[in-house]
Design a protein around this motif. Structure first.
Motif, PDB file in Angstrom:
ATOM      1  N   GLU A 331       0.847  -1.199   0.000  1.00 59.74           N
ATOM      2  CA  GLU A 331       0.000   0.000   0.000  1.00 59.74           C
ATOM      3  C   GLU A 331       0.888   1.257   0.000  1.00 59.74           C
ATOM      4  O   GLU A 331       0.592   2.248  -0.662  1.00 59.74           O
ATOM      5  CB  GLU A 331      -0.929   0.008   1.211  1.00 59.74           C
ATOM      6  N   GLN A 332       2.032   1.181   0.698  1.00 57.56           N
ATOM      7  CA  GLN A 332       2.973   2.311   0.716  1.00 57.56           C
ATOM      8  C   GLN A 332       3.550   2.549  -0.680  1.00 57.56           C
ATOM      9  O   GLN A 332       3.738   3.692  -1.110  1.00 57.56           O
ATOM     10  CB  GLN A 332       4.087   2.014   1.721  1.00 57.56           C
ATOM     11  N   CYS A 333       3.790   1.468  -1.411  1.00 60.15           N
ATOM     12  CA  CYS A 333       4.249   1.598  -2.811  1.00 60.15           C
ATOM     13  C   CYS A 333       3.164   2.276  -3.649  1.00 60.15           C
ATOM     14  O   CYS A 333       3.438   3.139  -4.488  1.00 60.15           O
ATOM     15  CB  CYS A 333       4.566   0.225  -3.387  1.00 60.15           C
ATOM     16  N   ARG A 334       1.916   1.919  -3.361  1.00 62.78           N
ATOM     17  CA  ARG A 334       0.815   2.523  -4.110  1.00 62.78           C
ATOM     18  C   ARG A 334       0.737   4.021  -3.795  1.00 62.78           C
ATOM     19  O   ARG A 334       0.631   4.861  -4.685  1.00 62.78           O
ATOM     20  CB  ARG A 334      -0.502   1.840  -3.711  1.00 62.78           C
ATOM     21  N   GLY A 339      -1.698   9.344  -8.122  1.00 60.42           N
ATOM     22  CA  GLY A 339      -2.931   8.869  -8.730  1.00 60.42           C
ATOM     23  C   GLY A 339      -2.722   7.651  -9.593  1.00 60.42           C
ATOM     24  O   GLY A 339      -3.522   6.727  -9.595  1.00 60.42           O
ATOM     25  N   HIS A 340      -1.603   7.603 -10.338  1.00 58.42           N
ATOM     26  CA  HIS A 340      -1.396   6.480 -11.258  1.00 58.42           C
ATOM     27  C   HIS A 340      -1.205   5.168 -10.508  1.00 58.42           C
ATOM     28  O   HIS A 340      -1.448   4.098 -11.061  1.00 58.42           O
ATOM     29  CB  HIS A 340      -0.212   6.771 -12.166  1.00 58.42           C
ATOM     30  N   GLY A 341      -0.830   5.240  -9.223  1.00 61.21           N
ATOM     31  CA  GLY A 341      -0.718   4.009  -8.437  1.00 61.21           C
ATOM     32  C   GLY A 341      -2.065   3.402  -8.148  1.00 61.21           C
ATOM     33  O   GLY A 341      -2.171   2.231  -7.806  1.00 61.21           O
ATOM     34  N   TYR A 342      -3.122   4.209  -8.323  1.00 62.57           N
ATOM     35  CA  TYR A 342      -4.482   3.736  -8.053  1.00 62.57           C
ATOM     36  C   TYR A 342      -5.102   3.101  -9.298  1.00 62.57           C
ATOM     37  O   TYR A 342      -6.161   2.492  -9.238  1.00 62.57           O
ATOM     38  CB  TYR A 342      -5.336   4.926  -7.590  1.00 62.57           C
ATOM     39  N   MET A 343      -4.410   3.231 -10.447  1.00 64.57           N
ATOM     40  CA  MET A 343      -4.916   2.610 -11.670  1.00 64.57           C
ATOM     41  C   MET A 343      -4.761   1.087 -11.602  1.00 64.57           C
ATOM     42  O   MET A 343      -3.706   0.585 -11.205  1.00 64.57           O
ATOM     43  CB  MET A 343      -4.126   3.123 -12.880  1.00 64.57           C
ATOM     44  N   TYR A 344      -5.779   0.366 -12.050  1.00 67.56           N
ATOM     45  CA  TYR A 344      -5.666  -1.089 -12.052  1.00 67.56           C
ATOM     46  C   TYR A 344      -4.512  -1.515 -12.952  1.00 67.56           C
ATOM     47  O   TYR A 344      -3.820  -2.503 -12.711  1.00 67.56           O
ATOM     48  CB  TYR A 344      -6.988  -1.723 -12.500  1.00 67.56           C
ATOM     49  N   SER A 345      -4.276  -0.702 -14.014  1.00 68.92           N
ATOM     50  CA  SER A 345      -3.214  -1.063 -14.980  1.00 68.92           C
ATOM     51  C   SER A 345      -1.818  -0.946 -14.354  1.00 68.92           C
ATOM     52  O   SER A 345      -0.851  -1.474 -14.895  1.00 68.92           O
ATOM     53  CB  SER A 345      -3.300  -0.158 -16.207  1.00 68.92           C
ATOM     54  N   SER A 346      -1.707  -0.290 -13.193  1.00 72.77           N
ATOM     55  CA  SER A 346      -0.387  -0.234 -12.530  1.00 72.77           C
ATOM     56  C   SER A 346      -0.036  -1.578 -11.899  1.00 72.77           C
ATOM     57  O   SER A 346       1.112  -1.855 -11.589  1.00 72.77           O
ATOM     58  CB  SER A 346      -0.406   0.834 -11.432  1.00 72.77           C
ATOM     59  N   ASN A 347      -1.060  -2.402 -11.658  1.00 67.27           N
ATOM     60  CA  ASN A 347      -0.953  -3.711 -10.992  1.00 67.27           C
ATOM     61  C   ASN A 347      -0.746  -3.580  -9.495  1.00 67.27           C
ATOM     62  O   ASN A 347      -0.728  -4.577  -8.779  1.00 67.27           O
ATOM     63  CB  ASN A 347       0.136  -4.603 -11.602  1.00 67.27           C
ATOM     64  N   LEU A 348      -0.621  -2.392  -8.952  1.00 60.92           N
ATOM     65  CA  LEU A 348      -0.462  -2.267  -7.500  1.00 60.92           C
ATOM     66  C   LEU A 348      -1.748  -2.630  -6.767  1.00 60.92           C
ATOM     67  O   LEU A 348      -1.704  -3.303  -5.735  1.00 60.92           O
ATOM     68  CB  LEU A 348       0.015  -0.862  -7.136  1.00 60.92           C
ATOM     69  N   PRO A 349      -2.957  -2.261  -7.266  1.00 61.42           N
ATOM     70  CA  PRO A 349      -4.181  -2.692  -6.587  1.00 61.42           C
ATOM     71  C   PRO A 349      -4.305  -4.215  -6.498  1.00 61.42           C
ATOM     72  O   PRO A 349      -4.670  -4.743  -5.456  1.00 61.42           O
ATOM     73  CB  PRO A 349      -5.292  -2.078  -7.445  1.00 61.42           C
ATOM     74  N   ALA A 350      -3.976  -4.928  -7.575  1.00 62.10           N
ATOM     75  CA  ALA A 350      -4.094  -6.392  -7.560  1.00 62.10           C
ATOM     76  C   ALA A 350      -3.079  -7.003  -6.594  1.00 62.10           C
ATOM     77  O   ALA A 350      -3.401  -7.921  -5.836  1.00 62.10           O
ATOM     78  CB  ALA A 350      -3.910  -6.958  -8.963  1.00 62.10           C
ATOM     79  N   LEU A 351      -1.855  -6.453  -6.601  1.00 59.11           N
ATOM     80  CA  LEU A 351      -0.834  -6.960  -5.677  1.00 59.11           C
ATOM     81  C   LEU A 351      -1.278  -6.717  -4.241  1.00 59.11           C
ATOM     82  O   LEU A 351      -1.142  -7.587  -3.373  1.00 59.11           O
ATOM     83  CB  LEU A 351       0.510  -6.290  -5.946  1.00 59.11           C
ATOM     84  N   TYR A 352      -1.879  -5.567  -3.976  1.00 57.41           N
ATOM     85  CA  TYR A 352      -2.342  -5.262  -2.616  1.00 57.41           C
ATOM     86  C   TYR A 352      -3.479  -6.204  -2.221  1.00 57.41           C
ATOM     87  O   TYR A 352      -3.484  -6.769  -1.133  1.00 57.41           O
ATOM     88  CB  TYR A 352      -2.805  -3.808  -2.505  1.00 57.41           C
ATOM     89  N   SER A 353      -4.426  -6.404  -3.144  1.00 58.98           N
ATOM     90  CA  SER A 353      -5.587  -7.231  -2.785  1.00 58.98           C
ATOM     91  C   SER A 353      -5.155  -8.675  -2.512  1.00 58.98           C
ATOM     92  O   SER A 353      -5.700  -9.354  -1.657  1.00 58.98           O
ATOM     93  CB  SER A 353      -6.635  -7.197  -3.890  1.00 58.98           C
ATOM     94  N   PHE A 354      -4.117  -9.147  -3.215  1.00 63.26           N
ATOM     95  CA  PHE A 354      -3.608 -10.502  -2.954  1.00 63.26           C
ATOM     96  C   PHE A 354      -2.917 -10.534  -1.587  1.00 63.26           C
ATOM     97  O   PHE A 354      -3.199 -11.391  -0.753  1.00 63.26           O
ATOM     98  CB  PHE A 354      -2.620 -10.941  -4.028  1.00 63.26           C
ATOM     99  N   ALA A 355      -2.071  -9.535  -1.334  1.00 62.64           N
ATOM    100  CA  ALA A 355      -1.289  -9.543  -0.093  1.00 62.64           C
ATOM    101  C   ALA A 355      -2.184  -9.387   1.132  1.00 62.64           C
ATOM    102  O   ALA A 355      -2.024 -10.108   2.123  1.00 62.64           O
ATOM    103  CB  ALA A 355      -0.247  -8.430  -0.122  1.00 62.64           C
TER     104      ALA A 355
END
Ligand SMILES: CCCCCCCC/C=C\CCCCCC(=O)SCCNC(=O)CCNC(=O)[C@H](O)C(C)(C)COP(=O)(O)OP(=O)(O)OC[C@H]1O[C@@H](n2cnc3c(N)ncnc32)[C@H](O)[C@@H]1OP(=O)(O)O
Ligand SMILES: Cc1cc2nc3c(=O)[nH]c(=O)nc-3n(C[C@H](O)[C@H](O)[C@H](O)COP(=O)(O)OP(=O)(O)OC[C@H]3O[C@@H](n4cnc5c(N)ncnc54)[C@H](O)[C@@H]3O)c2cc1C
Length: 596
Positions: A331-334, A339-355
């Motif tokens: 989440e800190q990486c996001r 704002g671009h860290g909140y895009m699904y295309s960044s893959n950070l949301p998916a990585l967060y939801s898995f973790a």
């Protein structure tokens, strides 16, 4: 969506099978296919390991080839609507009928429905079911059964089976987690997984294993695996965030200067460099834990379960802390990507939801830390009785005389400081429990009244273990490296120690001779170290060596074409297929014309 996921999952599985590779590699390669999770993960992640860990050789000979050749597809159904943590409270029953040599599976009420098992919703045709075993009118507690739930030809649920998908979740939305209920569903006696306990044809229960908790063995295995998984997950997230921070330019600290890379801001370095260090710390600790795990398995094969309690305590706290740290740091990486860290295309949301899911499944954070705390308090009491301590608790001896540890700000001194904090917090818990008992509480209530402190003591123990293992393993593994590599990796492990020393100044003030001046020195050293690491930051994440296909990130691709990739992905959005959405004509225009 589901069809695509299954196709990708099978390409991944059969492709790797052709290469004859093992399941951990499967786990890694599946990342190239899925942003979230494969519907086959539970098959290889828990169904196969449970057959290996809970079946007799004869049962393995029957089921393992079918599972490895994907002739049957399995999952692991333990959790129910009403119970996940408290396994002894599970409600599904398996009652032995000696007249037919079968077990009758029942779901007594709604809360007894199996709930959550990955792949159960639409993919699996078999599953491991944990059910309360009854024979001759006696309940022997939860035991594992292998159960076919769907016809292998038609995939239709078998008569007496109620099964389906549990619906959308925060993440894991490609794992088809399911629910499962039994209506007097009969299975052969031989489907009880009989390595640790058996039921003979006439219904006699025979306990095989000396240790009552070997049924929980798969969970220990997965917890050990998850520590490594978290290192990998965090390494992906920080690769994305550091590369993006090297591309992104923003603001103008000096009027006559161009906008700097955001990676040059000390606050950005503070957000991200601990993520690089933590990925290394968890990877090295996971390898150390795996070696501990295989050592305990070897002991148990020789009939010796003496080392199992320490493994359970270690795997519990390391799973809890690695998943909690990883969720927070992803989440800190996001946050670090704006704002671009909140895009699904960044893959950070998916990585967060898995973790963040891993903080809960395979044992809730609080519950597992309390399991570790149970072991720590027992160890303290054994030390008081003069009994020997296990290796990871050797540091408790230093607390025996109650003297305060003198603060030493060398890396080795900081590791000793964390030992002192852990010892002090465990001792404070023992003191609290004894105080409550002396005031008239029974042990269970005294324990409950101390659980907030016990969770903290278990976290402190785990942090001390990670710091020591990270420091020792870095020194061991870099012994033969070039001075440059050795220096950079030493900077990362030192950063981890300084970061956590600053996070735990309260504890260090309480249990060591740390002073305010020492804290000022720690802060100055930490900030100076961030600047030293900056020139190598991109090289350090490149060294994780993730292909773009695995990162799946518009922000983290190797070529740094962030804005082009963001726009390319935006233009693929279905809403952009037509210049005017038909909702305008249906709703917005009539509304504007006052016709709604
Ligand atoms: C492709 C391959 C790669 C694989 C990668 C894997 C990736 C992930 C895989 C799949 C993704 C999704 C997975 C999710 C699956 C699940 O979530 S499965 C369900 C998981 N559920 C749990 O973890 C439940 C957690 N609860 C428990 O473990 C227990 O109920 C409890 C430990 C919390 C309490 O149990 P209880 O029976 O009440 O025990 P206690 O009274 O507390 O303790 C009694 C003694 O037993 C000892 N003990 C407890 N657990 C264990 C254990 N696991 N091993 C050894 N010993 C254990 C405990 O220490 C006590 O001992 P003492 O009496 O001596 O103190
Ligand atoms: C994405 C995902 C995938 C999953 N996959 C599977 C699967 O494949 N197979 C399967 O069997 N299960 C699966 N699970 C279920 C998972 O194992 C459980 O959710 C987990 O064990 C937590 O149990 P629970 O949900 O009952 O939470 P609870 O234990 O009810 O937790 C609720 C709250 O109560 C607290 N609490 C509970 N007990 C105590 C205690 N003794 N002391 C103090 N506090 C306590 C917890 O800390 C928490 O705050 C999955 C879950 C998720 C989220």
């Amino acid at each position: 969506m589901y069809g695509q996921i299954v196709r990708d999952g099978l390409v991944n599985v059969t492709g790797i099978e052709d290469l004859g590779l093992t399941s951990p590699v499967l786990q890694r390669t599946s990342d190239a296919f899925f942003k979230e999770i494969s519907p086959f993960l539970l098959h290889f992640g828990m169904f196969v390991p449970t057959i290996i860990g809970q079946c007799t050789p004869e049962q393995q000979a029957k089921w393992l080839p079918l599972a490895m050749d994907l002739k049957i597809i399995g999952t692991y159904a333990q959790t129910e609507l009403g119970h996940g943590t408290f396994i002894r409270g599970l409600e599904t029953t398996a009652t032995y009928d000696a007249s037919t040599e079968q077990f009758i599976l029942k779901t007594p009420k709604l809360s007894s429905y199996k709930w959550w098992a990955g792949g159960l919703g639409k993919t699996a045709n078999h599953c491991i079911v944990l059910a309360q075993l009854y024979t001759k009118g006696v309940c022997h507690g939860p035991h594992p059964f292998i159960v076919q739930i769907r016809d292998t030809e038609t995939h239709m649920p078998l008569p007496g089976i109620k099964v389906g998908e549990i619906g959308p979740k925060l993440g894991f939305n490609t794992a088809d987690n399911g629910f499962l209920g039994f209506e007097d569903f009969r299975i052969p006696r031989e489907n009880l997984m009989m390595k640790n306990a058996q039921v003979t044809k006439d219904g006699t229960y025979v306990k095989v294993a000396r240790h009552g908790k070997l049924t929980y063995g798969t969970m220990v295995f997965v917890r050990v695996m998850l520590v490594s998984d978290m290192a990998y997950c965090l390494a992906k997230a920080v690769t994305i965030a550091v590369r993006y921070s090297a591309v992104r330019r923003q603001s103008q600290p000096k009027p006559d200067q161009p906008e700097p890379q955001v990676l040059d801001y000390l606050t950005q370095q503070h957000k991200l460099f601990i993520c690089i260090s933590t990925a290394h710390a968890m990877k090295l600790t996971s390898t150390w834990l795996w070696n501990t795990f295989t050592g305990v398995l070897a002991d148990m094969r020789d009939g010796n379960t003496d080392t199992l309690p320490e493994l359970h305590a270690l795997s519990s706290c390391l799973k809890a802390i690695s998943t909690s740290d990883t969720s927070a740091l992803i989440e800190q990486c996001r946050f670090a990507c704006g704002g671009h860290g909140y895009m699904y295309s960044s893959n950070l949301p998916a990585l967060y939801s898995f973790a963040t899911a891993t903080r809960t499944y395979e044992g809730d954070y609080t519950v597992l830390l309390l399991q570790t705390a149970r072991f720590l308090v027992k160890s303290w009491e054994q030390m008081d009785e003069g009994k020997p301590l296990t290796p990871t608790l050797a540091y408790l001896e230093q607390s025996r005389n109650g003297s305060q540890v003198s603060w030493d700000d060398s890396p080795e001194g900081i590791v000793r400081g964390f030992d002192a904090v852990a010892a002090g917090r465990i001792g404070a818990c023992v003191k609290s429990i004894r105080k409550h008992i002396n005031n008239g509480m029974d042990y269970e209530d005294a324990w409950q009244m101390t659980t907030v402190q016990l969770v903290g003591a278990a976290e402190a123990h785990c942090r001390a273990v990670i710091c020591r293992v990270y420091r020792d393993e870095t020194a061991r593994l870099t012994a033969g490296c070039s001075p440059g590599v050795k220096a950079v990796l030493d900077q990362l492990s030192t950063l981890y120690l300084l970061y956590w020393a600053l996070e735990r100044t309260g504890d260090l003030l309480r249990f060591s001779s740390l002073s305010e001046r020492d804290i000022e020195n720690l802060q100055a050293r930490y900030e100076a170290l961030l600047l030293k690491i900056r020139p190598n930051a991109v090289g350090l994440v490149d060294a994780f060596d993730f292909r773009d296909e695995v990162l799946m990130s518009t922000l983290g691709s190797y070529d740094g074409r962030v804005y082009e990739r963001l726009m390319e992905e935006a233009l693929k959005t279905p809403l952009n297929r037509e210049p005017v959405s038909d909702s305008f004509h249906k709703y917005i225009k009539p509304m504007m014309q006052g016709k709604l």
